[in-house]
Scaffold this active site. Sequence first.
Site, PDB file in Angstrom:
ATOM      1  N   GLU A   1      -3.706  -4.016   0.736  1.00  0.00           N
ATOM      2  CA  GLU A   1      -2.504  -3.440   1.024  1.00  0.00           C
ATOM      3  C   GLU A   1      -2.279  -1.893   0.718  1.00  0.00           C
ATOM      4  OE1 GLU A   1       0.714  -6.264   0.950  1.00  0.00           O
ATOM      5  OE2 GLU A   1       2.057  -4.643   0.019  1.00  0.00           O
ATOM      6  N   ASP A   2      -2.793  -1.675  -0.512  1.00  0.00           N
ATOM      7  CA  ASP A   2      -2.303  -0.425  -1.174  1.00  0.00           C
ATOM      8  C   ASP A   2      -3.534   0.439  -1.582  1.00  0.00           C
ATOM      9  OD1 ASP A   2       0.371  -1.290  -1.193  1.00  0.00           O
ATOM     10  OD2 ASP A   2       0.035  -2.288  -3.261  1.00  0.00           O
TER      11      ASP A   2
HETATM   12  N1  LIG Z   1      10.039  -3.869  -9.215  1.00  0.00           N
HETATM   13  C1  LIG Z   1       9.141  -2.846  -9.129  1.00  0.00           C
HETATM   14  N2  LIG Z   1       8.251  -2.768  -8.035  1.00  0.00           N
HETATM   15  C2  LIG Z   1       7.380  -1.905  -8.115  1.00  0.00           C
HETATM   16  C3  LIG Z   1       7.337  -1.072  -9.002  1.00  0.00           C
HETATM   17  N3  LIG Z   1       6.173  -0.119  -8.861  1.00  0.00           N
HETATM   18  C4  LIG Z   1       5.745  -0.634  -7.718  1.00  0.00           C
HETATM   19  N4  LIG Z   1       6.544  -1.505  -7.212  1.00  0.00           N
HETATM   20  C5  LIG Z   1       6.240  -2.152  -5.951  1.00  0.00           C
HETATM   21  O1  LIG Z   1       7.038  -1.819  -4.979  1.00  0.00           O
HETATM   22  C6  LIG Z   1       7.169  -2.852  -3.902  1.00  0.00           C
HETATM   23  C7  LIG Z   1       8.509  -2.873  -3.486  1.00  0.00           C
HETATM   24  O2  LIG Z   1       9.078  -2.076  -3.054  1.00  0.00           O
HETATM   25  P1  LIG Z   1       9.579  -2.026  -1.530  1.00  0.00           P
HETATM   26  O3  LIG Z   1      10.468  -0.796  -1.373  1.00  0.00           O
HETATM   27  O4  LIG Z   1      10.285  -3.428  -1.250  1.00  0.00           O
HETATM   28  O5  LIG Z   1       8.284  -2.138  -0.682  1.00  0.00           O
HETATM   29  P2  LIG Z   1       7.209  -0.961  -0.241  1.00  0.00           P
HETATM   30  O6  LIG Z   1       7.113   0.038  -1.504  1.00  0.00           O
HETATM   31  O7  LIG Z   1       6.143  -1.657   0.473  1.00  0.00           O
HETATM   32  O8  LIG Z   1       8.025  -0.319   0.821  1.00  0.00           O
HETATM   33  C8  LIG Z   1       6.335  -3.904  -4.511  1.00  0.00           C
HETATM   34  O9  LIG Z   1       5.139  -4.143  -3.795  1.00  0.00           O
HETATM   35  P3  LIG Z   1       4.670  -5.042  -2.660  1.00  0.00           P
HETATM   36  O10 LIG Z   1       3.426  -5.492  -2.766  1.00  0.00           O
HETATM   37  O11 LIG Z   1       5.256  -4.798  -1.406  1.00  0.00           O
HETATM   38  O12 LIG Z   1       5.623  -6.549  -3.325  1.00  0.00           O
HETATM   39  P4  LIG Z   1       6.605  -7.290  -2.479  1.00  0.00           P
HETATM   40  O13 LIG Z   1       7.818  -6.359  -2.184  1.00  0.00           O
HETATM   41  O14 LIG Z   1       5.854  -7.647  -1.244  1.00  0.00           O
HETATM   42  O15 LIG Z   1       7.165  -8.223  -3.625  1.00  0.00           O
HETATM   43  C9  LIG Z   1       6.145  -3.622  -5.986  1.00  0.00           C
HETATM   44  O16 LIG Z   1       4.903  -4.474  -6.207  1.00  0.00           O
HETATM   45  C10 LIG Z   1       8.068  -0.982 -10.055  1.00  0.00           C
HETATM   46  O17 LIG Z   1       8.266  -0.211 -11.202  1.00  0.00           O
HETATM   47  N5  LIG Z   1       8.995  -2.072 -10.144  1.00  0.00           N
END
Ligand SMILES: Nc1nc2c(ncn2[C@@H]2O[C@H](COP(=O)(O)OP(=O)(O)O)[C@@H](OP(=O)(O)OP(=O)(O)O)[C@H]2O)c(=O)[nH]1
Length: 185
Positions: free
Chosen positions: A69-70
């Site tokens: 994904e990233d």
């Molecule tokens: N809470 C938090 N999140 C962080 C941080 N750094 C990176 N993230 C990531 O940001 C994503 C959530 O942000 P969103 O705005 O919802 O999604 P997006 O980045 O994909 O647009 C999560 O990834 P994801 O893989 O999309 O996970 P999920 O949203 O599917 O659970 C999370 O892993 C941080 O410091 N705190």
Amino acid sequence: MSNRDDSIVAAIIKCANFAAIKHANQRRKDSEKTPYINHPIGVANILTDEGHVYDLDVIQAALLHDTVEDTDTTLDEIERHFGKTIRTIVDEVTDDKNLPKAERKRLQVVHAKTSSHNAKLVKLADKLYNLRDLERETPEGWTPERVKEYFLWARDVVGNLRGTNDVLEQKLDEVLERNIHKNTL
Ligand SMILES: Nc1nc2c(ncn2[C@@H]2O[C@H](COP(=O)(O)OP(=O)(O)O)[C@@H](OP(=O)(O)OP(=O)(O)O)[C@H]2O)c(=O)[nH]1
């Protein structure tokens, strides 16, 4: 240690090393700019330490769960290095970044319900890690409204992951309860 133990340790370290290389230049969105690799390692640690999940496929997939994904990692690459079973779990927990964000988020709720047991375990631990991060600190640039929406959306995802791991679900319920209550006051 037996030969089998040797191969289990080697398999876990191979995933951690692969993920560390792939995420090397990425940081979390917190003020300390924590290295991104802390997240997949933390997710794997939640599974073993709190969820008492020791299935090797699940732990390997947890370590690799954000590489496709990233980063530039492909599913074929995952299969080449780690086999088809791990590829399938990683595929199940990977959002399609080509889709608009709202659709991606909607599909995550839908797919949660029909995912395999192993993919659900990775998702539960992933959500628990991210919600704890969100409770600890608001990511850079996030408005209070975005934080609130994330908790509400996460509640929907978790709702479709139920019946998978009691401990992780209980801990998710606690963090959701604390924050959805707080944010709607
Ligand atoms: N809470 C938090 N999140 C962080 C941080 N750094 C990176 N993230 C990531 O940001 C994503 C959530 O942000 P969103 O705005 O919802 O999604 P997006 O980045 O994909 O647009 C999560 O990834 P994801 O893989 O999309 O996970 P999920 O949203 O599917 O659970 C999370 O892993 C941080 O410091 N705190």
